[in-house]
Motif scaffolding. Structure first.
Motif, short mmCIF file in Angstrom:
data_model
loop_
_atom_site.label_atom_id
_atom_site.label_comp_id
_atom_site.label_asym_id
_atom_site.label_seq_id
_atom_site.Cartn_x
_atom_site.Cartn_y
_atom_site.Cartn_z
N SER A 1 16.98 -23.29 44.96
CA SER A 1 17.92 -23.72 45.62
C SER A 1 19.53 -23.87 45.08
O SER A 1 20.62 -23.78 45.65
CB SER A 1 17.80 -24.93 46.59
OG SER A 1 17.40 -25.97 45.67
N ALA A 2 19.34 -24.32 43.67
CA ALA A 2 20.51 -24.51 42.91
C ALA A 2 21.12 -23.01 42.72
O ALA A 2 22.19 -23.00 42.62
CB ALA A 2 20.22 -25.20 41.44
N LEU A 3 20.33 -21.99 42.28
CA LEU A 3 20.83 -20.70 42.20
C LEU A 3 21.28 -19.96 43.52
O LEU A 3 22.21 -19.16 43.38
CB LEU A 3 19.71 -20.00 41.23
CG LEU A 3 19.21 -20.24 40.33
CD1 LEU A 3 18.08 -19.47 39.62
CD2 LEU A 3 20.22 -20.31 38.98
N PHE A 4 20.42 -20.18 44.43
CA PHE A 4 20.72 -19.44 45.59
C PHE A 4 20.74 -20.51 46.86
O PHE A 4 19.57 -20.78 47.45
CB PHE A 4 19.70 -18.28 45.88
CG PHE A 4 19.86 -17.29 44.96
CD1 PHE A 4 20.72 -16.32 45.07
CD2 PHE A 4 18.93 -17.49 43.88
CE1 PHE A 4 20.49 -15.16 44.14
CE2 PHE A 4 18.79 -16.46 42.79
CZ PHE A 4 19.94 -15.54 43.11
N PRO A 5 22.00 -21.25 47.21
CA PRO A 5 21.89 -22.43 48.00
C PRO A 5 21.67 -21.83 49.43
O PRO A 5 21.06 -23.10 50.12
CB PRO A 5 23.19 -22.95 48.05
CG PRO A 5 23.91 -22.48 46.50
CD PRO A 5 23.03 -21.32 46.32
N ASN A 6 21.68 -20.81 49.89
CA ASN A 6 21.24 -20.42 51.31
C ASN A 6 19.85 -19.89 51.37
O ASN A 6 19.49 -18.57 50.79
CB ASN A 6 22.28 -19.28 51.73
CG ASN A 6 22.03 -18.83 53.08
OD1 ASN A 6 20.96 -18.89 53.77
ND2 ASN A 6 22.97 -18.46 54.02
N SER A 7 18.79 -20.73 51.28
CA SER A 7 17.31 -20.46 51.40
C SER A 7 17.13 -19.33 52.15
O SER A 7 16.13 -18.37 51.98
CB SER A 7 16.56 -21.56 51.43
OG SER A 7 16.70 -22.36 50.48
N THR A 8 17.50 -19.24 53.43
CA THR A 8 17.35 -18.28 54.34
C THR A 8 17.57 -16.81 53.86
O THR A 8 16.86 -15.92 54.02
CB THR A 8 18.00 -18.45 55.96
OG1 THR A 8 17.59 -19.98 56.28
CG2 THR A 8 17.73 -17.35 56.77
N GLN A 9 18.89 -16.67 53.47
CA GLN A 9 19.43 -15.57 52.90
C GLN A 9 18.55 -14.84 51.87
O GLN A 9 18.32 -13.93 51.36
CB GLN A 9 20.80 -15.58 52.63
CG GLN A 9 21.40 -14.09 52.39
CD GLN A 9 23.00 -14.38 52.33
OE1 GLN A 9 23.59 -15.18 52.55
NE2 GLN A 9 23.75 -13.19 52.18
N LEU A 10 18.12 -16.01 50.91
CA LEU A 10 17.23 -15.50 49.57
C LEU A 10 16.10 -15.00 50.44
O LEU A 10 15.49 -13.95 49.70
CB LEU A 10 17.09 -16.80 48.94
CG LEU A 10 16.00 -16.49 47.41
CD1 LEU A 10 16.57 -15.38 46.88
CD2 LEU A 10 16.09 -17.69 46.85
N LEU A 11 15.51 -15.74 51.08
CA LEU A 11 14.08 -15.21 51.70
C LEU A 11 14.07 -14.05 52.25
O LEU A 11 13.09 -13.20 52.11
CB LEU A 11 13.28 -16.28 52.71
CG LEU A 11 13.07 -17.79 52.02
CD1 LEU A 11 12.91 -18.71 53.15
CD2 LEU A 11 12.19 -17.73 50.69
N SER A 12 15.09 -13.62 52.87
CA SER A 12 15.16 -12.55 53.64
C SER A 12 15.42 -11.23 52.58
O SER A 12 15.39 -10.30 52.93
CB SER A 12 16.15 -12.38 54.85
OG SER A 12 17.43 -12.48 54.23
N SER A 13 16.04 -11.71 51.41
CA SER A 13 16.32 -10.52 50.56
C SER A 13 15.03 -10.29 49.63
O SER A 13 15.22 -9.33 48.85
CB SER A 13 17.65 -11.22 49.72
OG SER A 13 18.60 -11.44 50.42
N TRP A 14 13.92 -11.39 49.21
CA TRP A 14 13.34 -11.12 48.23
C TRP A 14 12.28 -9.78 48.64
O TRP A 14 12.02 -9.43 49.65
CB TRP A 14 12.21 -12.10 48.38
CG TRP A 14 11.73 -12.22 47.02
CD1 TRP A 14 10.30 -12.12 46.69
CD2 TRP A 14 12.17 -13.08 46.07
NE1 TRP A 14 10.12 -12.09 45.43
CE2 TRP A 14 11.00 -12.73 44.95
CE3 TRP A 14 13.23 -13.76 45.50
CZ2 TRP A 14 11.29 -13.34 43.72
CZ3 TRP A 14 13.49 -14.40 44.34
CH2 TRP A 14 12.54 -14.10 43.24
#
Length: 572
Positions: free
Chosen positions: A57-70
């Motif tokens: 979350s420090a690196l990618f504060p928008n967790s929703t967007q990170l999860l959809s990108s993984w």
């Protein structure tokens, strides 16, 4: 015979993806119509978005967007201090990479013992790299590399200096005046602060291993003829793709990046890693996101298989605005040195052959044959193999080994999923493969969780794909590719528990099985029997996979502590 399947992804969170699988009983039909449907990403979260893991979350504060990108597409996370104009290069048009804009407030829970106030940006400085390079026994080509991109006959290559040892003065001269980048591998075993964050990321992702490399690239110097010939850019590597997912953190300086918007090899396995062809590089020139600049504090996630390259460039006045013009403190501004050399860390999430859906099925194969020893009859007698191949073997090849290689062949098909510019010869879209999805450790202890249920569904779909589409011909062709070892031993093919007894040394004899009606029928029967039994062995296979992965992780961590102790850097 056609079948459709839903592909799901699990890596401490599960992301939906879907595609079709077209198969024939003995040869693979490359084209399918694309009727994929994507379920809402929210259905597959493995943690509460309101309380995501602190480092991610420090690196990618928008967790929703990170999860959809993984494991789906690259994602840029860009710092925007109060003084920085957020609109300079972040419009959502013109093929820009997906981006998260933030002000670094998310790093506060990580705490910091440095004056910069930012524990991530102060992980390593240029002075620290000099300290590491000054250690005894640091060898060029082994512990670090002095490297830069060179172009010969229109093709990009990696150029490296040949000597095993260079003094610090020589390294600095090659760096500044020769344009060579300094690459230090295995930083998680050399620098305590980096080891802490690598361990933290490993635990947050439940990954088998997270390794870290460091890249220091010199700034462009106007007065050098080399920089003029290179168009005022300096680049350490040619365009390439990685076999692991990576997270890049820019620590100081700035660097211009170019990233493909489609993978060359969808969710590449380690042994599929190779140099891109000239044609692929040409295609990459047209199938990539708009270039962007990484500034201190920025991060980018790149899934495996995506071509990318990066270089320091001579920026004009407009491009300088891509990075903040000022920082919260003079100490931070000095530390980040935005106009100096570029320093970044690459965290590689290394699941290798032990942490994929394919691995889960390999464990299921072992369980099946251990419980059904009568089914593990001889497929190819040793004398038959020896008479047909120069690679003679002293052991009989059993059906267990044939199934392992048949599964590997299915998992390495050339798929492009929903990336429309890569299509079959008839122009129709090809399918992607859930067997190459990553699987987190620890789900065997969470049998009541949504992640467990989703992974079980993935396992059953993957089992259907394998048992209905594996063929002797495809397996023999795959085994043939294994006869020539890769130039890099680290990229050798493997599966969990792979041993000499599993080696199929004679693909010619394997092909002959297809011509024997009895053996062909036996192959089909073994697949059917395995499918029937394996459908009930999911939890046993998952527990075995967890143990296998945790054993590897523990061995890596013990070696990491030994290496850190040697350089007095133990603080994890």
């Amino acid at each position: 015979m056609k079948c459709s399947c839903l592909f799901l992804y699990v890596i401490n969170f599960v992301i939906a993806a879907a595609a079709q699988q077209c198969v024939d009983t003995d040869t693979i039909t490359a084209s399918c119509s694309n009727n994929s449907s994507h379920q809402p990403t929210a259905d597959f979260f493995a943690w509460d978005v309101a309380q995501p893991p602190p480092l991610l979350s420090a690196l990618f504060p928008n967790s929703t967007q990170l999860l959809s990108s993984w494991e789906a597409h690259p994602l840029l996370s860009k710092v925007s201090f109060a003084q920085h104009n957020q609109q300079n290069d972040q419009s959502t048009t013109n093929n820009n990479i997906p981006v998260i804009l933030h002000d670094r407030s998310s790093i506060l829970p990580l705490q910091s013992d440095t004056d910069s106030g930012d524990p991530l940006l102060s992980l390593l400085t240029v002075d620290d790299t000099i300290s590491i390079l000054s250690r005894p026994l640091m060898r060029n080509g082994v512990d670090y590399k002095l490297a830069k991109k060179i172009v010969h006959n229109g093709e990009e290559h990696l150029g490296m200096l040949p000597n095993p040892h260079y003094s610090i003065e020589e390294i600095i001269a090659h760096f500044h005046y020769g344009g060579f980048s300094v690459v230090i591998d295995r930083m998680h075993r050399r620098w305590g602060a980096i080891a802490v964050q690598a361990r933290r990321l490993e635990e947050e992702l439940n990954a088998i291993k997270v390794g870290v490399n460091m890249y220091l690239t010199p700034e462009v110097m106007l007065e050098t003829e080399t920089d003029k010939r290179n168009g005022h850019t300096r680049q350490g590597f040619e365009a390439h793709w990685d076999w692991m997912d990576v997270i890049v953190i820019q620590l100081s300086g700035r660097k211009r990046w170019s990233v493909a918007n489609e993978p060359i090899v969808y969710l590449s396995n380690k042994d599929q890693k190779r140099k891109p062809t000239v044609e692929e590089i040409q295609h990459y020139g047209d199938a990539r996101f708009s270039e962007f600049t990484l500034c201190p504090g920025d991060a980018i996630y790149i899934p495996r298989g995506h071509i990318h390259n990066a270089s320091t460039v001579l920026l004009d006045d407009d491009e300088l605005d891509h990075c903040p013009s000022s920082y919260p403190s003079e100490e931070m501004a000095k530390l980040l040195n935005v106009n100096g050399p570029s320093l970044h860390l690459t965290f590689g999430i290394e699941q290798s052959c032990e942490g994929k859906v394919e691995s889960l099925l390999h464990h299921a194969i072992n369980i099946y044959f251990d419980d059904n020893r009568a089914s593990n009859s001889i497929a190819i007698p040793a004398e038959s193999c020896s008479s047909r191949s120069q690679a003679a073997t002293t052991h009989d090849i059993k059906w267990k080994s044939i199934l392992h290689h048949a599964l590997a062949a299915v998992a390495r098909r050339d798929h492009s999923c929903d990336f429309p510019s890569f299509r079959g010869t008839d122009g129709k879209q090809t399918d992607c493969n859930c067997l190459r999805r990553s699987v987190p450790l620890g789900l065997s202890e969470k049998t009541a969780s949504m992640q467990y249920a989703r992974l079980k569904k993935v396992f059953l779909h993957a089992l259907d794909i394998f048992s209905s589409s594996a063929s002797i011909t495809e397996t023999a062709e795959f085994v043939q590719t294994l006869q020539t070892p890769p130039a890099d031993p680290d990229l050798t093919y493997c599966f969990p528990g792979y041993s000499v007894e599993d080696v199929v040394a004679c693909p010619e004899a394997l092909i002959s099985l297809r011509k024997t009606k009895q053996k062909k029928h036996e192959f089909t029967q073994v697949l059917m029997d395995f499918h029937k039994e394996a459908s009930t062995s999911f939890l046993a296979a998952l527990k075995t996979m967890d143990k296998f992965g945790n054993d590897i992780r523990e061995r890596n961590r013990k070696q990491q502590l030994v290496d850190l102790e040697k350089v007095a850097q133990v603080n994890i």
